[in-house]
Scaffold this active site. Structure first.
Site, mmCIF file in Angstrom:
data_model
loop_
_atom_site.group_PDB
_atom_site.id
_atom_site.type_symbol
_atom_site.label_atom_id
_atom_site.label_comp_id
_atom_site.label_asym_id
_atom_site.label_seq_id
_atom_site.Cartn_x
_atom_site.Cartn_y
_atom_site.Cartn_z
ATOM 1 N N GLU A 1 86.090 55.677 13.749
ATOM 2 C CA GLU A 1 85.568 56.474 12.622
ATOM 3 C C GLU A 1 85.534 55.630 11.349
ATOM 4 O O GLU A 1 86.012 54.512 11.305
ATOM 5 C CB GLU A 1 86.449 57.707 12.374
ATOM 6 N N ASN A 26 83.001 66.753 8.449
ATOM 7 C CA ASN A 26 82.206 65.563 8.746
ATOM 8 C C ASN A 26 80.981 65.496 7.846
ATOM 9 O O ASN A 26 80.760 66.374 7.006
ATOM 10 C CB ASN A 26 81.777 65.574 10.223
ATOM 11 N N ASP A 44 78.421 64.881 13.556
ATOM 12 C CA ASP A 44 79.612 64.117 13.180
ATOM 13 C C ASP A 44 79.308 63.427 11.840
ATOM 14 O O ASP A 44 78.689 64.031 10.977
ATOM 15 C CB ASP A 44 79.996 63.146 14.292
#
Length: 278
Positions: free
Chosen positions: A14, A141, A191
């Site tokens: 991430e 997100n 996401d």
């Protein structure tokens, strides 16, 4: 198809960040509590708790979000210094997606460690203060910003909707958020996202193995395939900001390239990542 930038398989990759002064990509393995960077060589730093997102402060300093707070991180020495608490009164939540805004602030989402419903929130750090912007978030997100600095985007992944909200002259949300892209009918999971120099939003879609591009009015334009199904977040970088990097997650899947970090020249120029002002 994208090339492999790093073959390090992250359980939950991430937070990719291109540092414009170091010409280096930084990213995280949240569940592995590790920060990575790759320039000529790849480096890694381990932490005592989950870390997930960063902004750049200067040549040698990052602001890093962890499960308990915001920290300054000295890149040459690896030393960290506490800046502000982030739900530090509970062990049930951690940080997730985050990005610096055009005003020198830093937006960061929190979530339950088991993705408990509505356990998280989105906060903004701005000139020494952490203020909660949105609550009752399950998986925060898609935090990113329009090139003119007048609009922010974010999503709660489980809602399958990316929202848009106007910003005032200091970068605070004003008015009610509206739906920018509704992904419920195609059953896609938004996401992380980033906005390019033309104002198009690029969204990594968990489980779909792709990054999808949407025009400033929310119209779908195209998608780029990624050789890992659990794509997590894109970032623009490279000397000309024309390289797209994408992180992914190996958690729960058996894939040859799951969890790796990818890169490709896609014929699009990104925005320079904004500097955090402490």
């Amino acid at each position: 198809m994208m090339d492999v930038h790093s073959d390090t398989a992250c359980e939950l990759g991430e937070g990719p960040l291109w540092h414009p002064q170091r010409n280096t990509l930084f990213w995280f393995d949240i569940l592995g509590s590790t920060l990575f960077c790759k320039g000529e060589t790849e480096e890694a730093w381990g932490f005592d708790e989950h870390v997930s997102a960063a902004g750049w402060v200067d040549q040698d300093t990052l602001l890093i979000a962890s499960e308990t707070g915001l920290w300054t991180f000295d890149i040459p020495t690896g030393e960290q210094e506490f800046l502000a608490g982030l739900e530090s009164d509970t062990s049930a939540t951690r940080s997730n997606d985050g990005r610096a805004d055009p005003y020198g602030g830093f937006w960061i989402g929190t979530m339950g460690k088991e993705a408990e419903a509505y356990a998280g929130a989105i906060y903004r750090y701005y000139r020494g203060e952490v203020r909660r912007l949105f609550d009752r978030i399950t998986i925060p997100n898609s935090i990113c910003f329009a090139p003119d600095g007048r609009r922010a985007y974010y999503a709660d992944t489980v809602s399958r909707r990316i929202k848009s909200v106007a910003l005032d002259d200091e970068g605070w949300p004003t008015g009610k958020p509206s739906i920018f892209v509704d992904l419920r009918e195609p059953e896609l999971n938004p996401d992380g996202s980033v906005v390019d120099a033309e104002g198009n939003l690029w969204n990594a879609q968990w489980g779909a193995g792709r990054v999808a591009c949407y025009a400033p009015d929310g119209t779908f334009l195209k998608a780029i395939d990624v050789p890992a199904s659990q794509t997590t977040c894109p970032a623009f970088g490279g000397a000309d900001l024309a390289t797209m990097f994408v992180t992914s997650a190996a958690q729960g899947v058996d894939e040859t390239q799951g969890g790796m970090t990818f890169a490709a020249q896609i014929g699009v120029t990104g925005q320079r990542e904004h500097q955090v002002i402490l």
